[in-house]
Design an enzyme around this catalytic site. Structure first.
Site, PDB file in Angstrom:
ATOM      1  N   MET A   1      -1.489 -21.192  -0.556  1.00  0.00           N
ATOM      2  CA  MET A   1      -1.138 -20.294   0.524  1.00  0.00           C
ATOM      3  C   MET A   1      -2.219 -19.649   1.170  1.00  0.00           C
ATOM      4  O   MET A   1      -1.988 -18.556   2.193  1.00  0.00           O
ATOM      5  CB  MET A   1      -0.495 -19.151  -0.217  1.00  0.00           C
ATOM      6  CG  MET A   1      -1.123 -18.376  -1.198  1.00  0.00           C
ATOM      7  SD  MET A   1       0.007 -16.743  -1.883  1.00  0.00           S
ATOM      8  CE  MET A   1      -1.120 -16.265  -3.033  1.00  0.00           C
ATOM      9  N   ALA A   2      -3.584 -20.048   0.901  1.00  0.00           N
ATOM     10  CA  ALA A   2      -4.646 -19.551   1.463  1.00  0.00           C
ATOM     11  C   ALA A   2      -5.870 -20.417   1.462  1.00  0.00           C
ATOM     12  O   ALA A   2      -5.822 -21.313   0.693  1.00  0.00           O
ATOM     13  CB  ALA A   2      -5.000 -18.169   0.759  1.00  0.00           C
ATOM     14  N   THR A   3      -7.002 -20.044   2.308  1.00  0.00           N
ATOM     15  CA  THR A   3      -8.124 -20.584   2.035  1.00  0.00           C
ATOM     16  C   THR A   3      -9.052 -19.642   1.923  1.00  0.00           C
ATOM     17  O   THR A   3      -9.114 -18.631   2.290  1.00  0.00           O
ATOM     18  CB  THR A   3      -8.421 -21.438   3.282  1.00  0.00           C
ATOM     19  OG1 THR A   3      -7.500 -22.552   3.681  1.00  0.00           O
ATOM     20  CG2 THR A   3      -9.639 -22.197   3.378  1.00  0.00           C
ATOM     21  N   VAL A   4     -10.094 -19.954   0.845  1.00  0.00           N
ATOM     22  CA  VAL A   4     -10.935 -18.776   0.125  1.00  0.00           C
ATOM     23  C   VAL A   4     -12.535 -19.563   0.636  1.00  0.00           C
ATOM     24  O   VAL A   4     -12.738 -20.699   0.724  1.00  0.00           O
ATOM     25  CB  VAL A   4     -10.943 -18.729  -1.225  1.00  0.00           C
ATOM     26  CG1 VAL A   4     -12.083 -17.817  -1.531  1.00  0.00           C
ATOM     27  CG2 VAL A   4      -9.749 -18.253  -1.669  1.00  0.00           C
ATOM     28  N   LYS A  19     -10.591 -14.352   1.056  1.00  0.00           N
ATOM     29  CA  LYS A  19      -9.293 -15.241   0.972  1.00  0.00           C
ATOM     30  C   LYS A  19      -8.430 -15.180   2.353  1.00  0.00           C
ATOM     31  O   LYS A  19      -7.790 -13.718   2.823  1.00  0.00           O
ATOM     32  CB  LYS A  19      -8.429 -14.874  -0.106  1.00  0.00           C
ATOM     33  CG  LYS A  19      -6.882 -15.532  -0.360  1.00  0.00           C
ATOM     34  CD  LYS A  19      -6.453 -15.496  -1.485  1.00  0.00           C
ATOM     35  CE  LYS A  19      -7.033 -16.248  -2.577  1.00  0.00           C
ATOM     36  NZ  LYS A  19      -6.220 -16.421  -3.768  1.00  0.00           N
ATOM     37  N   ASP A 113       1.598 -14.183 -12.266  1.00  0.00           N
ATOM     38  CA  ASP A 113       1.152 -15.581 -11.940  1.00  0.00           C
ATOM     39  C   ASP A 113       0.195 -15.882 -12.848  1.00  0.00           C
ATOM     40  O   ASP A 113      -0.843 -16.681 -12.203  1.00  0.00           O
ATOM     41  CB  ASP A 113       0.900 -15.730 -10.646  1.00  0.00           C
ATOM     42  CG  ASP A 113       0.806 -16.874 -10.134  1.00  0.00           C
ATOM     43  OD1 ASP A 113       1.478 -17.941 -10.693  1.00  0.00           O
ATOM     44  OD2 ASP A 113       0.282 -17.415  -8.938  1.00  0.00           O
TER      45      ASP A 113
END
Length: 233
Positions: A1-4, A19, A113
């Site tokens: 759901m994201a790129t860091v 993030k 999670d």
């Protein structure tokens, strides 16, 4: 759901982990509102075994979270490279994870999670839990991100999360029990042809003792896993 990304905070002149959420999430107002609330809550949580949240905001149609940079690897990376861990190292990793969770629970937070990807092993030996609040934020999204979340973490979902969509401190402990099972056996306890079949295995089937997979695992580890993963919360 994201790129860091590794980034520089220009105001405070420090390296951070940035993030950046995928663009389709930024287009969902429900997600954005919940993300901002959860990020602000997570920023109030300060513990040496929890990745610190420094800031959150949006720019150019994207929303982001600025977090503590932890040079090192994830627990998933370690298990992928080395296979199952012996009980000693597994407990050395699990203990700080539980310390971080205990601090969060005492402050009123539930992670929701816990999985190897969210356990960071720093180069200097520190163990930190990452991404408090993001699971809850994504679960409210009307986009395909929700499906991706469930598919990505179904192996660690507690029965109450599957049946009622509810999570509390005990749900995190269930996931921690699955985490220990996977660390010492090299596999998750429930497998299936689809995420749905795996999810309902958590509801209908007990997690087996790790020694049923690897006979050298001592009974104390079996007892800990079985207690943590009881289907009755």
């Amino acid at each position: 759901m994201a790129t860091v990304y590794e980034a520089v905070d220009l105001r405070l002149d420090r390296i951070v982990a940035l993030k950046v959420m995928h663009r389709h999430l930024a287009e969902d107002p429900d997600f954005v509102a919940r993300f901002e609330r959860e990020a602000k809550s997570a920023a109030r949580l300060s513990h040496h075994h929890v990745v610190a949240v420094y800031d959150q905001g949006h720019a150019d149609g994207l929303i982001y979270l600025a977090m503590e940079m932890v040079p090192g690897r994830t627990l998933r990376d370690v298990m992928r490279d080395y296979g199952p861990l012996t009980p000693g190292p597994a407990l050395v990793i699990l203990d700080p994870v539980l310390e971080g969770l205990a601090a969060a629970h005492a402050a009123g937070f539930v992670h929701r999670d816990i999985k190897p990807e969210n356990v960071l092993l720093a180069d200097d030996g520190r163990v930190k839990v990452a991404d408090f609040g993001l699971a809850r934020a994504v679960s409210t999204s009307n986009t395909s991100a929700t499906q991706g979340l469930i598919m990505g973490t179904v192996a660690y979902l507690s029965p109450e999360q599957v049946e009622r969509g509810e999570a509390d401190e005990r749900s995190d402990l269930y996931a921690a029990g699955i985490l220990l099972f996977e660390m010492v056996t090299g596999q998750v306890p429930h497998a299936g042809d689809s995420p749905l079949s795996v999810a309902y295995a958590h509801v209908n089937n007990d997690v087996p003792a790790p020694s049923s997979i690897r006979s050298a695992i001592p009974p104390e580890i079996d007892a800990l896993v079985v207690r943590a993963t009881r289907r009755d919360a």
